[in-house]
Structures are given as C-alpha cells and as structure tokens.
Design an enzyme around this catalytic site. Structure first.
Site, mmCIF file in Angstrom:
data_model
loop_
_atom_site.group_PDB
_atom_site.id
_atom_site.type_symbol
_atom_site.label_atom_id
_atom_site.label_comp_id
_atom_site.label_asym_id
_atom_site.label_seq_id
_atom_site.Cartn_x
_atom_site.Cartn_y
_atom_site.Cartn_z
ATOM 1 N N THR A 94 18.899 15.139 0.356
ATOM 2 C CA THR A 94 20.077 14.583 0.914
ATOM 3 C C THR A 94 20.207 13.253 1.066
ATOM 4 O O THR A 94 19.472 12.462 2.081
ATOM 5 C CB THR A 94 20.357 15.239 2.213
ATOM 6 O OG1 THR A 94 20.088 16.782 2.098
ATOM 7 C CG2 THR A 94 21.804 15.066 3.014
ATOM 8 N N LYS A 171 27.251 18.340 0.091
ATOM 9 C CA LYS A 171 26.040 18.442 1.008
ATOM 10 C C LYS A 171 26.108 17.427 2.418
ATOM 11 O O LYS A 171 26.064 18.241 3.495
ATOM 12 C CB LYS A 171 24.577 17.824 0.465
ATOM 13 C CG LYS A 171 23.448 17.961 1.091
ATOM 14 C CD LYS A 171 23.156 19.428 1.838
ATOM 15 C CE LYS A 171 21.890 19.043 2.556
ATOM 16 N NZ LYS A 171 21.531 20.573 3.153
ATOM 17 N N LYS A 241 20.054 10.685 10.398
ATOM 18 C CA LYS A 241 20.341 9.868 8.886
ATOM 19 C C LYS A 241 21.223 10.619 8.261
ATOM 20 O O LYS A 241 22.129 9.835 7.612
ATOM 21 C CB LYS A 241 19.023 10.288 8.216
ATOM 22 C CG LYS A 241 19.003 9.613 6.816
ATOM 23 C CD LYS A 241 19.486 10.734 5.769
ATOM 24 C CE LYS A 241 18.398 11.692 5.605
ATOM 25 N NZ LYS A 241 18.723 12.635 4.330
#
Length: 295
Positions: A94, A171, A241
């Site tokens: 990711t 995603k 993140k």
C-alpha cells in the site's frame, strides 16, 4: 512450477508466501529481518541475502513492504537487472500512486514490467485465501501473475487497466472507507451506551440487518471487545501512513475529504500517547473517550 521471488514476510506477507509454498511453488525469499522468515525455510523456502538474489531472469518477484521508502529501497537497479527482459515485479504494498508510476517507468526502461496488486485482507483472511486483489499494469503481465495471486491470497481479482497508480488509488480508497467505518461504529456504539442501550445488542441488530458486511461485523466486535492493543495485525502507525497517503492524493486532485482528516487525527492521537502496540482499530478509542467512556 516456476521459481518465484518474494520480498517482505511481515504480518501480511508471511501467510501469502506460505500459501505459495504449499501450492508447490519454489519461493526465494528476502526479508530485511531474516529470522522472521526462518520458519518458511522448513516449508522449502530458499532464504536469500538481498532483494536481487530473489529474482530469476525473466521471472516474477512479488514484494510486500511497508511504505514508499521501503518499496523504493528494494526496487533498485540491481533488482531490475536481475529480473531482466520479460521479468515482472509485482508490488503488493500500500503505497502512493506516484511512486508506482515512477517505478513502472524505471522498470519498463529495462524491459521489466511493474504490476501493482495491493492486498485487501488482514493476515487471517490472506491465509484462508479470502482476500481481494486490485491490479493495474500491462495486460500480458497481469494475466501471467493472476495464478500467483489466487494461490497466495486472492478470492477475487479486479483489473483497473494499465495505469500503474490506479490500483494504489483504489487501495487507499478502501482503507479510508474501513477507517471511516471504524469511526462511524465507535461513535454509534458510544451513543448506544450513553443512552442505556446495550451496545452488543445494537451491534447484533445492525450487522444482521442493515450493515451485514464483514467490516461492520468484524471491526465492530473488536470495538466491543476493546481489542485495541497487543500484537497488531495492522498497526496504527501503518494506518496513519495510509491516511496520510489518502489526503496527499486528495490534495493533488482537489478532493475535500473531511472524514479522512478526522481519522488521521484519531490515529495521530494514538501514537502521540505512545501507544505503539496499537492496532489501527484503536482509532475508535477517540470517539469512546470523547463520550466519557473508558476504552
């Protein structure tokens, strides 16, 4: 079966690599902390000392690492040359759409295809091959890697075309929606509890009728059980993140996302309190504490 390279056997990479080994593939594994990959050696994995040693000329390397910095660190000129013409690097991480587009161009210069295939699954779902994959890249390369994704973790595969960054965008959208659902459930269950409605009964009713998806059922149960810390399958730091990447992508496309700002703040608060063993479900603690409920 061909020999496959695999880089990154963390919480999510480990069960995927294990599934590939059990499916009969020969797997050359590089993990930054070698000791964490040692149990896979007993299943036949070949542990190597660098990312490029995991590659076979014209073969396939799958990588699953933490962030943009990590994927750029392993996608070196040495790895690309080791794969050579006809090789494929499958990035299951990711990361930002921009880094994938940058790396796709670097790989293509040397005749190597770069396919993005981020994983939609927690480790237990990946182990059971109940995950979902979204893929983007060159058509022939995507067809070649589909059997690996199915053997490794994916029940479903969704093709997003040739732009290497597209799968990363989806995603990030998916992870944002999960984070938003956690916040939604935390606020709702707090409201139930503050008004003398049994939150477990509320959760059972809602997830067996209007909100039957696994995100509401599974994460809702984790909120009720206060499973916020311990041995996280997906850490609050990684969740933060991802929300940073969501908002970065949103800023570049002038897309207001106020809920993303909220969950980013929730996750930042968790880490500010030095709760470093927190799963990202711990973002629910913010709504509970705001309501005066001990989490």
């Amino acid at each position: 079966m061909e020999t496959i390279g695999f880089i990154g056997t963390g919480h999510l990479g480990y069960p995927i690599a294990e599934n590939l080994l059990r499916a009969g593939y020969t797997v050359k594994i590089y993990n930054r902390t070698r000791e964490k990959a040692l149990p896979l050696e007993q299943l036949g994995a070949i542990l190597v000392g660098s990312p490029e040693e995991a590659a076979v000329k014209g073969g396939i390397v799958l990588s699953l690492v933490a962030d943009d910095h990590a994927v750029k660190a392993i996608a070196t000129d040495a790895l690309i040359k080791a794969l050579g013409a006809g090789g494929i690097h499958v990035s299951m991480s990711t990361v930002s759409p921009d880094i994938s587009r940058e790396l796709a161009a670097l790989h293509r210069e040397q005749g190597v295809e770069f396919v993005t295939a981020p994983v939609f699954a927690r480790p237990e779902a990946a182990a059971a091959k109940l995950g979902n994959a979204v893929i983007s890249g060159e058509a022939a390369a995507k067809e070649r890697i589909k059997p690996l994704l199915e053997a490794g973790f994916a029940k479903n595969i969704f093709d997003l075309g040739t732009d290497a960054g597209s799968a990363n965008v989806l995603k990030l959208i998916g992870n944002f929606m999960i984070a938003g659902a956690i916040e939604l459930m935390a606020e709702s269950l707090a409201l139930a509890e503050k008004n003398n409605v049994d939150p477990r009964v509320a959760h059972e009713m809602l997830t067996s009728t209007l909100f039957t998806g696994p995100i509401f059922k599974n994460y809702g149960t984790m909120i009720l059980d206060r499973k916020f810390t311990g041995n996280p399958s997906f850490s609050a730091a990684l969740g933060l993140k991802d929300m940073d990447l969501v908002l970065q992508t949103a800023r570049r496309s002038y897309t207001p996302m106020p809920i993303a700002n909220l969950v980013q703040s929730r996750l930042t608060s968790i880490l500010a309190k030095d709760i470093h063993d927190a799963d990202w479900i711990a973002l629910a603690m913010g709504a509970l504490e705001d309501a005066g409920i001990t989490s």
